[in-house]
Design a protein around this motif. Structure first.
Motif, PDB file in Angstrom:
ATOM      1  N   GLN A  30       0.824  -1.218   0.000  1.00  0.00           N
ATOM      2  CA  GLN A  30       0.000   0.000   0.000  1.00  0.00           C
ATOM      3  C   GLN A  30       0.856   1.265   0.000  1.00  0.00           C
ATOM      4  OE1 GLN A  30       0.321  -2.123   2.520  1.00  0.00           O
ATOM      5  NE2 GLN A  30       0.135  -1.136   4.540  1.00  0.00           N
TER       6      GLN A  30
ATOM      7  N   SER B 245      -3.563   0.266  -4.655  1.00  0.00           N
ATOM      8  CA  SER B 245      -4.625  -0.064  -3.710  1.00  0.00           C
ATOM      9  C   SER B 245      -4.390  -1.489  -3.236  1.00  0.00           C
ATOM     10  CB  SER B 245      -5.998   0.055  -4.374  1.00  0.00           C
ATOM     11  OG  SER B 245      -7.018  -0.472  -3.534  1.00  0.00           O
TER      12      SER B 245
ATOM     13  N   ARG C  11      -5.949  -4.484  -0.649  1.00  0.00           N
ATOM     14  CA  ARG C  11      -7.065  -4.915   0.193  1.00  0.00           C
ATOM     15  C   ARG C  11      -6.761  -6.272   0.804  1.00  0.00           C
ATOM     16  NH1 ARG C  11     -11.726  -7.947  -0.809  1.00  0.00           N
ATOM     17  NH2 ARG C  11     -11.355  -7.928  -3.075  1.00  0.00           N
TER      18      ARG C  11
ATOM     19  N   GLN D 237      -4.213 -11.110  -0.288  1.00  0.00           N
ATOM     20  CA  GLN D 237      -4.301  -9.685  -0.586  1.00  0.00           C
ATOM     21  C   GLN D 237      -4.747  -9.491  -2.041  1.00  0.00           C
ATOM     22  OE1 GLN D 237      -0.277  -8.360  -0.007  1.00  0.00           O
ATOM     23  NE2 GLN D 237      -0.504  -8.083   2.208  1.00  0.00           N
TER      24      GLN D 237
END
Length: 315
Positions: free
Chosen positions: A182, A195, A197, A204
């Protein structure tokens, strides 16, 4: 007595390859992410000549699922049976078989069988699982055919390589730099936006905008499976135009002197229809192989140089 609805499916394809080659491709699950579109990562937990346990991560019905399966291997009969130990909901049970049947010289029929049950025996869930099994089975068999029938030498669209570097920093810090993607837009000059997550269980979802060496932008998206301080493996689901497939891995080891040895591995399949569009009308497949080797390797080595500087500053 409670009745449990069990559904069965069967898919097949004819492949121009020997039964030995096809059996080996199906038996070696470590290479599955480079062959089968739904597969993200696969590893052996237990391994024997006739029985084994494997752990798989794959995209199923738009989600990343992981499970452990037991497999029975019959090399002579060219058959591999599998059964999930603890199925992921909405599945209550899942198993099946790969069966390879020679039908001519260097030509085989591959059958992929599944049987499954749904949580609560719900018809809607059975239909949903059936659609996902059908889509994945068709994709897997088509991918197996493409991989088994691909060319060799200069006509090979398949490329795999690795680079290993020694970094003056603690393993934990080097791993954290790669894991905490990130921050890459602030830490890596070739990354313009990112991005990340957390999808749980070490998974991920990473989306990035990056620049190539000539300044051209492209967007990628990857699924990453992280094993803390050991390895991070990934599979791109949104690819640059020159690749039909791209998987990779970062593996980390201490060298006994306080430094860290990192190996970056790439496996890619070249999208032949994009070669002249991306590299120019005179470009060839060997030129595309050289271009990808240089471009992918350069990005990974650049990332590792910054990871090394980050870790060295924290010693």
């Amino acid at each position: 007595m409670t009745q449990h609805t069990r559904r069965e499916t069967a898919h097949e394809i004819t492949v121009r390859a020997t039964d030995e080659r096809l059996y080996q491709l199906i038996a070696d699950v470590g290479d599955w992410p480079a062959i089968f579109p739904p597969s993200v990562h696969a590893e052996h937990l237990e391994r024997g000549d006739k029985e084994e346990r494997i752990r798989l991560w794959a995209t199923v019905d738009g989600q990343v699922k992981h499970w452990t399966s037991r497999r029975t291997l019959d090399r002579v009969g060219r058959r591999i049976d599998f059964r999930q130990e603890v199925p992921s909901p909405p599945m209550a049970a899942m198993g099946g078989s790969w069966i390879i049947e020679p039908v001519g010289p260097r030509q085989c029929r591959v059958r992929l069988l599944h049987d499954f049950r749904a949580v609560g025996d719900a018809a809607a869930l059975l239909d949903r699982i059936g659609r996902a099994v059908d889509a994945n089975s068709r994709a897997e068999l088509a991918a197996l055919k493409r991989h088994a029938e691909r060319g060799t030498g200069d006509d090979d669209t398949f490329l795999t390589f690795e680079d290993t570097v020694r970094l003056e920093g603690r393993l934990r810090d080097v791993y954290d730099f790669i894991d905490q993607a990130q921050h890459w837009a602030d830490r890596l000059p070739h990354v313009t936006a990112v991005s990340l997550r957390d999808a749980g269980s070490g998974v991920q979802i990473l989306a990035m905008d990056t620049l190539t060496k000539d300044g051209s932008p492209h967007a990628t998206k990857s699924i990453r499976v992280c094993v803390p301080y050991e390895r991070i493996v990934y599979k791109q689901t949104t690819l640059p135009p020159l690749m039909a497939l791209h998987t990779g891995a970062w593996s980390f080891e201490e060298d006994g002197t306080g430094a860290t040895v990192v190996t970056s591995r790439h496996t890619a399949v070249i999208e032949t229809g994009a070669i002249t569009r991306v590299l120019g009308e005179d470009a060839t497949l060997p030129a595309a192989r050289r271009f990808l080797r240089e471009a992918l390797g350069a990005n990974s080595l650049a990332t590792l140089r910054h990871a090394g500087a980050y870790a060295a500053a924290r010693r």
